[in-house]
Design a protein around this motif. Structure first.
Motif, mmCIF file in Angstrom:
data_model
loop_
_atom_site.group_PDB
_atom_site.id
_atom_site.type_symbol
_atom_site.label_atom_id
_atom_site.label_comp_id
_atom_site.label_asym_id
_atom_site.label_seq_id
_atom_site.Cartn_x
_atom_site.Cartn_y
_atom_site.Cartn_z
ATOM 1 N N TRP B 132 87.547 -5.379 10.532
ATOM 2 C CA TRP B 132 86.357 -5.187 10.593
ATOM 3 C C TRP B 132 86.017 -4.619 9.660
ATOM 4 O O TRP B 132 86.239 -3.178 10.113
ATOM 5 N N PRO B 133 85.878 -4.708 8.590
ATOM 6 C CA PRO B 133 85.207 -3.150 8.033
ATOM 7 C C PRO B 133 83.980 -2.675 8.272
ATOM 8 O O PRO B 133 83.426 -3.396 8.490
ATOM 9 N N THR B 134 83.606 -1.544 8.076
ATOM 10 C CA THR B 134 82.289 -1.303 8.843
ATOM 11 C C THR B 134 81.937 0.229 7.451
ATOM 12 O O THR B 134 82.589 0.561 7.040
ATOM 13 N N VAL B 135 81.324 0.538 7.725
ATOM 14 C CA VAL B 135 80.737 2.123 7.243
ATOM 15 C C VAL B 135 81.375 3.184 7.583
ATOM 16 O O VAL B 135 81.694 3.634 6.753
ATOM 17 N N LEU B 180 80.155 -6.974 22.978
ATOM 18 C CA LEU B 180 79.399 -7.554 23.026
ATOM 19 C C LEU B 180 78.282 -8.142 23.935
ATOM 20 O O LEU B 180 78.630 -8.883 24.496
ATOM 21 N N GLU B 215 76.175 -5.035 20.408
ATOM 22 C CA GLU B 215 75.074 -5.785 19.980
ATOM 23 C C GLU B 215 75.698 -6.091 18.320
ATOM 24 O O GLU B 215 76.473 -5.679 17.793
ATOM 25 N N GLY B 216 75.660 -7.181 17.914
ATOM 26 C CA GLY B 216 75.228 -8.095 16.801
ATOM 27 C C GLY B 216 75.604 -7.030 15.268
ATOM 28 O O GLY B 216 76.785 -6.863 14.562
ATOM 29 N N ASP B 217 74.652 -6.108 15.715
ATOM 30 C CA ASP B 217 74.340 -4.736 13.886
ATOM 31 C C ASP B 217 75.178 -3.819 14.933
ATOM 32 O O ASP B 217 75.577 -3.385 13.446
ATOM 33 N N LEU B 219 78.379 -4.040 14.870
ATOM 34 C CA LEU B 219 79.328 -4.819 14.475
ATOM 35 C C LEU B 219 79.837 -3.817 12.851
ATOM 36 O O LEU B 219 80.822 -3.233 12.798
ATOM 37 N N GLY B 220 78.415 -4.479 11.847
ATOM 38 C CA GLY B 220 78.864 -3.337 10.920
ATOM 39 C C GLY B 220 78.884 -1.194 10.640
ATOM 40 O O GLY B 220 79.227 -1.255 9.581
ATOM 41 N N LYS B 221 77.887 -1.529 11.536
ATOM 42 C CA LYS B 221 77.656 0.188 11.641
ATOM 43 C C LYS B 221 79.311 1.324 12.613
ATOM 44 O O LYS B 221 79.223 2.057 11.592
ATOM 45 N N ALA B 241 79.417 -13.445 9.243
ATOM 46 C CA ALA B 241 79.117 -11.531 8.677
ATOM 47 C C ALA B 241 79.880 -11.950 7.262
ATOM 48 O O ALA B 241 79.192 -11.728 6.523
#
Lengths: 351, 351
Positions: B132-135, B180, B215-217, B219-221, B241
């Protein structure tokens, strides 16, 4: 006339955000009236700055404000009868308001709403519906976190409530409805989702156009007007999507700052970027709607700004104007009249 | 030397994408060898165009290619023993290859892999792990759709397998792991998730740093290196996503085309936009990894291009070079040695 009860103390910023937000919404809908609940000395000085809002409002002092980190049990213990959150919900129960708006903490708000308003006849569990921005406009997604798990009957209840909300909010006669599922064929899928699908297909309800299963990527496409799922996966999908939007925003900022040519390009295209930012802004569609209780409660994001709070009040206005509660009640009656014994229909379909 | 078995027929474009993709990956990792499985007259003419790839490959003709819309049962019936998909998996089983790559349909690939490779001792169910790509870079998320639902023990298995994969792929000693969950306090949460959390916390495994719920947010962090969930919510999160990224891409295109100033800005910032597009491109992190069987199978997106297929082969290379399977086996042994009776630990913790 539509009267909105407002928990002015809710959210990370309380009256600082709620009061200017209310004023914005009143500019758009001058027919609105407000019942405001909050701590007097924190609210009244701010209210003085918005005379039009003050004229449209009745203010009620409350001694207690539920905190953002209060557990639902504590909030109920400390805040029942007397907190701004409780009293704004109670105003709906007593018929003094048509709908309630709070940016307070979700768990406490749901617990109080359930306790005060009670779930509707024939509805076992409430749901939280989110308004989801899509490439076609907006969809409704529920449940995004009121409860974990749902059986077939609860998924059907969610479908009916979501369809009624779509009719009220989008003003369409027969919104399309899909059940969220996963596409890998080898696996069995959730049995409850499959059973709910079978029942929805054969019952052919007039208030919705059931379209079968949809997948996670259909959310952003706007494949259907209403996407139904249980609260665990719905909450995770919502937050995963919000997180992805923020993540891409960060990528974009970084990319536009890397070279002077990119910065110049950014300046020239600034109005386009502003439009994009507006599209990506979760505040624009702020307002989770609690469905399934004898009264509508709108939950605004806790960290929202005045524009976001105003968007939540706009949603409250649309729900009340279009009589969402009676739409849901009518649908439930119709559904249960059509399907006196749910089990029979399922067997018939399997045979 | 690392040998990759490849189902050249898999995916929407079969050899047209797979063969140029393999050539690209070989340019990056010249030590790679390939066992190729496919229909001769569709593959060999293409292979002729890539002499270096041809020299590094052994080609095996197969009569059957599993179709993208074949149900797993049909794929097994028609394709067992003789399809390119089956034979590429079998090459791993027989020790002729270290890892297998296919862009074929997920259900069929999983069914064949389970049938041919069998699940590892102590593992009840396989999982599909996504990168999963993240920041911050990349995280591993599993299960993204191998099966629906998971009990506490299966979530713990997923945690161990995900942590082992993170050690192999990111080359870190003690990856951080989160379960999660959803943050609404009022509700009970999934009992299985809570129990898995309790066990992971007390067992203090050396190969991972368990950090609790995310939590779900998150993931991207990129809050943690490994995010663990059951397959239904994992699949929905992944697709939500991906859908959001596509949706924002469409908004961006539309915004940049609205005025001539925006178009000019776009041209000036083009290199920045290209970087952004690359970041947002799901192909860049192409490759779901099937974990929990006696051999690693990498699933590439069916609709990917040569670059995406090459990315999947790169993942295969990293997994094989770092001996993922033996890492997982070691962890499982250690875990079960530490926790001879899982029930005891849970009770101890509850007491």
């Amino acid at each position: 006339m539509i009267t909105v009860a407002v928990d002015v103390m809710g959210g990370d910023f309380g009256p600082e955000v709620a009061i200017p937000g209310l004023a914005k919404s009143l500019d758009r809908y001058p027919e609105l009236k407000f019942q405001l609940f909050g701590i007097e000395d924190k609210c009244l000085p701010l209210l003085e700055k918005f005379p039009k809002l003050k004229a449209a409002s009745e203010f009620h002092h409350c001694e207690v404000a539920v905190r953002m980190d209060d557990k639902p049990s504590r909030a109920l213990r400390q805040g029942r009868w007397r907190s701004s959150m409780w009293r704004s919900i109670e105003a709906v129960k007593n018929g003094e308001a048509d709908v309630c708006v709070s940016a307070g903490n979700t768990g406490a708000l749901m617990a109080m709403a359930r306790f005060c308003l009670r779930t509707m006849a024939n509805i076992e569990r409430p749901a939280i519906a989110a308004i989801w921005p899509t490439v076609r406009g907006e969809s409704i997604v529920l449940d995004v976190g009121a409860t974990v798990g749902a059986d077939a009957q609860q998924l059907i209840d969610f479908s009916m409530m979501g369809a009624a909300m779509a009719r009220a909010l989008f003003e369409i006669d027969r919104p399309s409805v899909g059940l969220l599922n996963i596409g890998v064929e080898e696996i069995k899928g959730q049995e409850e989702v499959k059973e709910a699908g079978r029942i929805l297909r054969v019952s052919e309800l007039p208030g919705m156009d059931y379209r079968g299963f949809v997948e996670g990527d259909d959310l952003g496409k706007g494949t259907v007007d209403v996407v139904v799922t249980e609260g665990f996966s719905g909450n995770i999908a919502l937050k995963a999507a919000e997180g992805t939007a923020r993540q891409i925003g960060e990528y974009l900022r970084a990319a536009m700052n890397r070279t002077w040519l990119a910065r110049l390009g950014y300046l020239l295209a600034k109005s386009a970027f502003d439009r994009l930012r507006e599209k990506m802004d979760p505040n624009k569609v702020n307002g989770g709607v609690f469905l399934g209780m004898n009264g509508i409660v709108i939950k605004s994001h806790g960290g929202t700004d005045a524009d976001g709070f105003a968007a939540a009040v706009d949603v409250a206005h649309d729900m009340a104007r279009n009589n969402l509660i009676s739409k849901i009640e009518d649908d439930l009656k119709l559904f249960h009249a059509r399907l006196p014994v749910t089990g029979e229909l399922v067997e018939e379909n399997q045979g």
